[in-house]
Design an enzyme around this catalytic site. Structure first.
Site, PDB file in Angstrom:
ATOM      1  N   SER A 153       0.852  -1.190   0.000  1.00  0.00           N
ATOM      2  CA  SER A 153       0.000   0.000   0.000  1.00  0.00           C
ATOM      3  C   SER A 153       0.885   1.236   0.000  1.00  0.00           C
ATOM      4  CB  SER A 153      -0.883  -0.009   1.258  1.00  0.00           C
ATOM      5  OG  SER A 153      -1.505   1.242   1.455  1.00  0.00           O
ATOM      6  N   TYR A 166      -2.241  -1.239  10.254  1.00  0.00           N
ATOM      7  CA  TYR A 166      -2.293  -1.579   8.821  1.00  0.00           C
ATOM      8  C   TYR A 166      -1.044  -1.081   8.111  1.00  0.00           C
ATOM      9  CZ  TYR A 166      -3.887  -1.823   3.979  1.00  0.00           C
ATOM     10  OH  TYR A 166      -3.984  -2.096   2.624  1.00  0.00           O
TER      11      TYR A 166
END
Length: 245
Positions: A153, A166
């Site tokens: 990401s 995350y």
């Protein structure tokens, strides 16, 4: 790579396992891999969703898919070892492994991260990928060429406030990919990571509930990078972080 056009049947003869294959990016990738001739192993925790993808693959009249119901939050190391033995017995080798499943957790200040949230995110996004990859390495090594794709990401490349567990899990994911790529540099295995970018998925909607999703890329539009890394066109490409957009 973003403009890669997969040739028909370019994945014929390949067996590819995709985690989180019941929805979103995993589902679309499974359908496209099957349409290009691959035998697809659908791994996920929701059987009904996997069965729906399986039925769609059946309609393609290509290779038959397989379903592996696994909850990445609860599976033990022995479970992954048994899974690898089953794949070796049924398919003889594994040509592709796509770590697509991820858990967002709860976004908020670092000081407010609950340990339970931390544990769940790390278990799904990192520990499960470690155990699954480790158990499947011997089966991947049986393939003439094998490709392992991790999902990263933008917040796994540069930390961002309030993305907590995350974000940290994605930094670790990129590190795991780089370690593997370096260890197996002179082998038939290649390890890379893809950043899907802002895509029209349920996870994106939970992170940005007020966003106009119609402005985002669809899962189908970001497939070229995945298909490139799974095809033999990417032989020799390893240790790379690719942006799908």
């Amino acid at each position: 790579m973003k403009e890669f056009t997969a040739q028909p049947d370019c994945l014929t003869g390949k067996t590819i396992l995709i985690t989180g294959a019941g929805a979103g990016i995993g589902k679309n990738l499974a359908l496209q891999c099957a349409d290009l001739g691959a035998k697809v192993i659908l791994l996920g925790k929701t059987v009904k969703k996997l069965e729906a993808v399986y039925d769609q693959i059946e309609l393609l009249n290509k290779q038959q898919a397989a379903i592996l119901p696994v909850d990445l939050k609860g599976a033990s190391e022995e479970h992954y070892i048994d899974l690898a033995d089953t794949i070796k017995r049924e398919y003889g080798q594994l040509d592709g492994l796509v770590h697509n499943a991820s858990q967002l957790g709860t976004l908020g200040p670092f000081a407010q991260i609950e340990k339970s949230t931390w544990d769940e995110v790390m278990q799904t996004n990192l520990t499960a990928q470690f155990l699954l990859t480790k158990s499947l390495l011997p089966v991947l090594q049986l393939a003439p060429q094998a490709s392992v794709i991790f999902t990263t990401s933008s917040v796994g490349h540069k930390g961002r406030a309030y993305w907590g567990a995350y974000s940290i899990s994605k930094f670790a994911t990129e590190g795991m990919m780089q370690v593997l790529a370096d260890e197996y540099e002179h082998s038939q295995l290649r390890f890379n990571a893809i950043n899907p970018g802002a895509t029209r998925t349920a996870m994106r909607a939970s992170a940005y509930p007020a966003e106009d999703s119609s402005l985002l890329k669809t899962t189908e539009e970001i497939m070229p990078s995945y298909l490139y890394l799974l095809s033999d066109e990417s032989i020799g490409i390893t240790g790379q972080r690719l942006n799908a957009q």
